[in-house]
Design an enzyme around this catalytic site. Sequence first.
Site, PDB file in Angstrom:
ATOM      1  N   SER A 133       0.816  -1.215   0.000  1.00 48.93           N
ATOM      2  CA  SER A 133       0.000   0.000   0.000  1.00 48.93           C
ATOM      3  C   SER A 133       0.847   1.261   0.000  1.00 48.93           C
ATOM      4  O   SER A 133       1.901   1.329   0.643  1.00 48.93           O
ATOM      5  CB  SER A 133      -0.879  -0.005   1.251  1.00 48.93           C
ATOM      6  OG  SER A 133      -1.422   1.268   1.469  1.00 48.93           O
ATOM      7  N   GLU A 135       0.129   3.689   1.644  1.00 48.27           N
ATOM      8  CA  GLU A 135       0.157   4.136   3.044  1.00 48.27           C
ATOM      9  C   GLU A 135       1.545   3.936   3.653  1.00 48.27           C
ATOM     10  O   GLU A 135       1.917   4.623   4.590  1.00 48.27           O
ATOM     11  CB  GLU A 135      -0.862   3.350   3.875  1.00 48.27           C
ATOM     12  CG  GLU A 135      -2.256   3.926   3.855  1.00 48.27           C
ATOM     13  CD  GLU A 135      -2.368   5.253   4.613  1.00 48.27           C
ATOM     14  OE1 GLU A 135      -2.890   6.209   3.998  1.00 48.27           O
ATOM     15  OE2 GLU A 135      -1.949   5.347   5.769  1.00 48.27           O
ATOM     16  N   TYR A 156      -1.832   0.228  10.719  1.00 45.95           N
ATOM     17  CA  TYR A 156      -2.070  -0.467   9.442  1.00 45.95           C
ATOM     18  C   TYR A 156      -0.834  -0.365   8.541  1.00 45.95           C
ATOM     19  O   TYR A 156      -0.353  -1.372   7.999  1.00 45.95           O
ATOM     20  CB  TYR A 156      -3.289   0.157   8.747  1.00 45.95           C
ATOM     21  CG  TYR A 156      -3.446  -0.208   7.289  1.00 45.95           C
ATOM     22  CD1 TYR A 156      -4.061  -1.405   6.913  1.00 45.95           C
ATOM     23  CD2 TYR A 156      -2.992   0.640   6.275  1.00 45.95           C
ATOM     24  CE1 TYR A 156      -4.205  -1.738   5.559  1.00 45.95           C
ATOM     25  CE2 TYR A 156      -3.134   0.313   4.937  1.00 45.95           C
ATOM     26  CZ  TYR A 156      -3.744  -0.873   4.585  1.00 45.95           C
ATOM     27  OH  TYR A 156      -3.886  -1.204   3.260  1.00 45.95           O
TER      28      TYR A 156
HETATM   29  P1  NAP Z   1     -11.424  -4.589   1.552  1.00 47.78           P
HETATM   30  O1  NAP Z   1     -12.548  -4.249   0.635  1.00 47.78           O
HETATM   31  O2  NAP Z   1     -11.421  -4.068   2.932  1.00 47.78           O
HETATM   32  O3  NAP Z   1     -11.301  -6.184   1.584  1.00 47.78           O
HETATM   33  C1  NAP Z   1     -10.507  -6.838   2.547  1.00 47.78           C
HETATM   34  C2  NAP Z   1     -10.720  -8.326   2.423  1.00 47.78           C
HETATM   35  O4  NAP Z   1      -9.929  -8.983   3.424  1.00 47.78           O
HETATM   36  C3  NAP Z   1     -12.178  -8.784   2.656  1.00 47.78           C
HETATM   37  O5  NAP Z   1     -12.452  -9.841   1.790  1.00 47.78           O
HETATM   38  C4  NAP Z   1     -12.128  -9.267   4.092  1.00 47.78           C
HETATM   39  O6  NAP Z   1     -13.131 -10.225   4.409  1.00 47.78           O
HETATM   40  C5  NAP Z   1     -10.760  -9.939   4.088  1.00 47.78           C
HETATM   41  N1  NAP Z   1     -10.265 -10.192   5.431  1.00 47.78           N
HETATM   42  C6  NAP Z   1     -10.186  -9.347   6.472  1.00 47.78           C
HETATM   43  N2  NAP Z   1      -9.699  -9.971   7.555  1.00 47.78           N
HETATM   44  C7  NAP Z   1      -9.480 -11.262   7.192  1.00 47.78           C
HETATM   45  C8  NAP Z   1      -9.003 -12.412   7.861  1.00 47.78           C
HETATM   46  N3  NAP Z   1      -8.663 -12.372   9.154  1.00 47.78           N
HETATM   47  N4  NAP Z   1      -8.904 -13.580   7.171  1.00 47.78           N
HETATM   48  C9  NAP Z   1      -9.254 -13.637   5.873  1.00 47.78           C
HETATM   49  N5  NAP Z   1      -9.731 -12.589   5.187  1.00 47.78           N
HETATM   50  C10 NAP Z   1      -9.832 -11.399   5.837  1.00 47.78           C
HETATM   51  O7  NAP Z   1     -10.027  -4.133   0.902  1.00 47.78           O
HETATM   52  P2  NAP Z   1      -9.685  -3.792  -0.643  1.00 47.78           P
HETATM   53  O8  NAP Z   1      -9.912  -2.345  -0.860  1.00 47.78           O
HETATM   54  O9  NAP Z   1     -10.305  -4.788  -1.536  1.00 47.78           O
HETATM   55  O10 NAP Z   1      -8.104  -3.973  -0.631  1.00 47.78           O
HETATM   56  C11 NAP Z   1      -7.523  -5.246  -0.900  1.00 47.78           C
HETATM   57  C12 NAP Z   1      -6.116  -5.286  -0.322  1.00 47.78           C
HETATM   58  O11 NAP Z   1      -5.325  -4.243  -0.894  1.00 47.78           O
HETATM   59  C13 NAP Z   1      -6.047  -5.064   1.184  1.00 47.78           C
HETATM   60  O12 NAP Z   1      -4.960  -5.822   1.677  1.00 47.78           O
HETATM   61  C14 NAP Z   1      -5.725  -3.584   1.330  1.00 47.78           C
HETATM   62  O13 NAP Z   1      -5.053  -3.336   2.537  1.00 47.78           O
HETATM   63  C15 NAP Z   1      -4.819  -3.385   0.127  1.00 47.78           C
HETATM   64  N6  NAP Z   1      -4.815  -2.056  -0.479  1.00 47.78           N
HETATM   65  C16 NAP Z   1      -5.984  -1.450  -0.822  1.00 47.78           C
HETATM   66  C17 NAP Z   1      -5.941  -0.220  -1.456  1.00 47.78           C
HETATM   67  C18 NAP Z   1      -7.208   0.485  -1.875  1.00 47.78           C
HETATM   68  O14 NAP Z   1      -7.144   1.689  -2.130  1.00 47.78           O
HETATM   69  N7  NAP Z   1      -8.324  -0.211  -2.001  1.00 47.78           N
HETATM   70  C19 NAP Z   1      -4.712   0.386  -1.737  1.00 47.78           C
HETATM   71  C20 NAP Z   1      -3.545  -0.286  -1.371  1.00 47.78           C
HETATM   72  C21 NAP Z   1      -3.586  -1.506  -0.758  1.00 47.78           C
HETATM   73  P3  NAP Z   1     -14.603  -9.783   4.946  1.00 47.78           P
HETATM   74  O15 NAP Z   1     -15.379  -9.397   3.723  1.00 47.78           O
HETATM   75  O16 NAP Z   1     -15.070 -11.000   5.625  1.00 47.78           O
HETATM   76  O17 NAP Z   1     -14.376  -8.592   5.860  1.00 47.78           O
HETATM   77  N1  GDD Z   2     -12.465   7.268   5.682  1.00 41.43           N
HETATM   78  C1  GDD Z   2     -12.586   8.594   5.831  1.00 41.43           C
HETATM   79  N2  GDD Z   2     -13.734   9.095   6.345  1.00 41.43           N
HETATM   80  N3  GDD Z   2     -11.561   9.385   5.441  1.00 41.43           N
HETATM   81  C2  GDD Z   2     -11.717  10.729   5.572  1.00 41.43           C
HETATM   82  C3  GDD Z   2     -12.883  11.295   6.088  1.00 41.43           C
HETATM   83  C4  GDD Z   2     -13.940  10.436   6.504  1.00 41.43           C
HETATM   84  O1  GDD Z   2     -14.988  10.874   6.971  1.00 41.43           O
HETATM   85  N4  GDD Z   2     -12.730  12.642   6.070  1.00 41.43           N
HETATM   86  C5  GDD Z   2     -11.529  12.904   5.564  1.00 41.43           C
HETATM   87  N5  GDD Z   2     -10.893  11.738   5.262  1.00 41.43           N
HETATM   88  C6  GDD Z   2      -9.525  11.619   4.737  1.00 41.43           C
HETATM   89  C7  GDD Z   2      -8.627  10.692   5.551  1.00 41.43           C
HETATM   90  O2  GDD Z   2      -8.130  11.369   6.712  1.00 41.43           O
HETATM   91  C8  GDD Z   2      -7.559  10.361   4.516  1.00 41.43           C
HETATM   92  O3  GDD Z   2      -6.574  11.363   4.514  1.00 41.43           O
HETATM   93  C9  GDD Z   2      -8.310  10.406   3.189  1.00 41.43           C
HETATM   94  O4  GDD Z   2      -9.582  11.024   3.458  1.00 41.43           O
HETATM   95  C10 GDD Z   2      -8.572   9.035   2.554  1.00 41.43           C
HETATM   96  O5  GDD Z   2      -9.146   8.190   3.550  1.00 41.43           O
HETATM   97  P1  GDD Z   2      -9.689   6.712   3.186  1.00 41.43           P
HETATM   98  O6  GDD Z   2     -10.627   6.777   2.070  1.00 41.43           O
HETATM   99  O7  GDD Z   2     -10.139   6.102   4.470  1.00 41.43           O
HETATM  100  O8  GDD Z   2      -8.394   5.989   2.615  1.00 41.43           O
HETATM  101  P2  GDD Z   2      -6.890   5.911   3.156  1.00 41.43           P
HETATM  102  O9  GDD Z   2      -6.046   6.729   2.226  1.00 41.43           O
HETATM  103  O10 GDD Z   2      -6.791   6.180   4.592  1.00 41.43           O
HETATM  104  O11 GDD Z   2      -6.580   4.369   2.964  1.00 41.43           O
HETATM  105  C11 GDD Z   2      -6.967   3.669   1.783  1.00 41.43           C
HETATM  106  O12 GDD Z   2      -5.930   3.710   0.837  1.00 41.43           O
HETATM  107  C12 GDD Z   2      -4.730   3.041   1.233  1.00 41.43           C
HETATM  108  C13 GDD Z   2      -3.731   3.229   0.103  1.00 41.43           C
HETATM  109  O13 GDD Z   2      -3.094   4.459   0.211  1.00 41.43           O
HETATM  110  C14 GDD Z   2      -7.318   2.235   2.213  1.00 41.43           C
HETATM  111  O14 GDD Z   2      -7.901   1.570   1.116  1.00 41.43           O
HETATM  112  C15 GDD Z   2      -6.090   1.472   2.647  1.00 41.43           C
HETATM  113  O15 GDD Z   2      -6.431   0.118   2.871  1.00 41.43           O
HETATM  114  C16 GDD Z   2      -5.050   1.570   1.518  1.00 41.43           C
HETATM  115  O16 GDD Z   2      -3.884   0.887   1.866  1.00 41.43           O
END
Ligand code: NAP
Ligand code: GDD
Length: 340
Positions: A133, A135, A156
């Site tokens: 990520s 992050e 995280y």
């Molecule tokens: P998500 O929608 O939160 O999905 C997370 C998945 O992990 C869900 O299927 C969840 O299952 C499963 N999970 C959670 N705890 C588990 C456990 N103990 N054992 C097995 N499965 C478990 O996340 P996403 O947005 O698809 O992201 C996919 C991956 O990419 C994650 O690792 C996230 O950290 C990473 N990532 C995401 C982003 C982004 O912007 N989306 C960016 C960078 C990296 P349940 O449905 O049962 O909760």
């Molecule tokens: N969730 C959330 N809710 N975020 C908010 C809000 C709110 O009400 N208001 C402002 N934000 C700001 C957060 O402080 C952050 O700076 C930004 O919006 C994005 O927040 P999220 O959408 O929660 O995503 P994230 O950047 O913290 O994390 C996501 O992206 C990562 C990759 O950079 C997640 O998908 C992580 O799992 C992933 O790794």
Amino acid sequence: MKKKTALIYGITGQDGAYLTKFLLTKNYIVHGIIRRSSSFNTHRLDGIYIDPHYKTNLYLHYGDITDSTSVTKNILQIKPDEIYNLAAQSQVRVSFDIPEYTSNVVALGALRILDTIKTLKLNKKIKFYQAGSSEMFGSAKPPQNEKTLFYPRSPYAVAKVFSNWITINYREAYNIFACNGILFNHESPLRGETFVTKKIVSAICKIKENKQKKLYLGNLYAKRDWGHAKDYVRAMWMMMQQTKPRDFVISTGKQHTVKEFINLTARELKMKITWKGKGQREKGIWNKKEIIAIDKKYFRPTEVESLRGDSRLARKVLKWKPSYNIKSMIQEMINEEYKS
Ligand code: NAP
Ligand code: GDD
């Protein structure tokens, strides 16, 4: 040609659903691990999942990445060609509330899979993808790329840094095909409701329809590089088709603040929001009504202020490029909001 078998941890999440769809179109047999929950948690797979009594290439198994015995059993039974580890407690804000649990899933989860691959020594070379990520970059100055030093700012992100390095360590120590995709934020209609883009799109659509009065948010000035999940899961697969494992940054290279994302969403909905006040008193006004306000509970103890990726390596080596821009992504999210 023999079909490839993929095993997806995190299949019920946003990326898991898009990746499943993508791999099925590539003629894979897909296995996914689901967690037992008190209500169904497979809604994102609706329309893809077929009852295994009928012909299907998609199979679901119970398991949990915090449970080593289930990890070993599932991998031994399925004997996949490729494992995608997308499982995570992926909400950064929540990781401050449950840091130990988050670390167990995110950091040790990756280790459990890697160590199973190493220990089982199956008669095939299993490829492993780790969902890294942006992050992890935390406070590092943008643009961030594969050479940028990590400075994680949440439990995280710290756990993701562990999973990143343990993936590299197992690759170097045991010659496992293991790679990290360092993906910047990616969104879609399937995004979880508590992430900021989905929360904004969903609320503004409802406010326009008079079904919601107000949207409460935290930091409006954080900057993110937002892409579309569909483009990003394609990049995961491309990394796994390389002959040598390598880590790649995946990003659009464009950056917007949360406030700009709100304004772009409002513009697509033909709404003009005006802004008044500063800091925690800042408000968004539409039709003379206060529709956006700040609630300090959405701020994080430590924030990642500015993410913008440099994905030139992926564009050169994988020939990957995004097909969506922020406008087309928001349009799609709005359209799906009205369908649901
Ligand atoms: P998500 O929608 O939160 O999905 C997370 C998945 O992990 C869900 O299927 C969840 O299952 C499963 N999970 C959670 N705890 C588990 C456990 N103990 N054992 C097995 N499965 C478990 O996340 P996403 O947005 O698809 O992201 C996919 C991956 O990419 C994650 O690792 C996230 O950290 C990473 N990532 C995401 C982003 C982004 O912007 N989306 C960016 C960078 C990296 P349940 O449905 O049962 O909760
Ligand atoms: N969730 C959330 N809710 N975020 C908010 C809000 C709110 O009400 N208001 C402002 N934000 C700001 C957060 O402080 C952050 O700076 C930004 O919006 C994005 O927040 P999220 O959408 O929660 O995503 P994230 O950047 O913290 O994390 C996501 O992206 C990562 C990759 O950079 C997640 O998908 C992580 O799992 C992933 O790794």
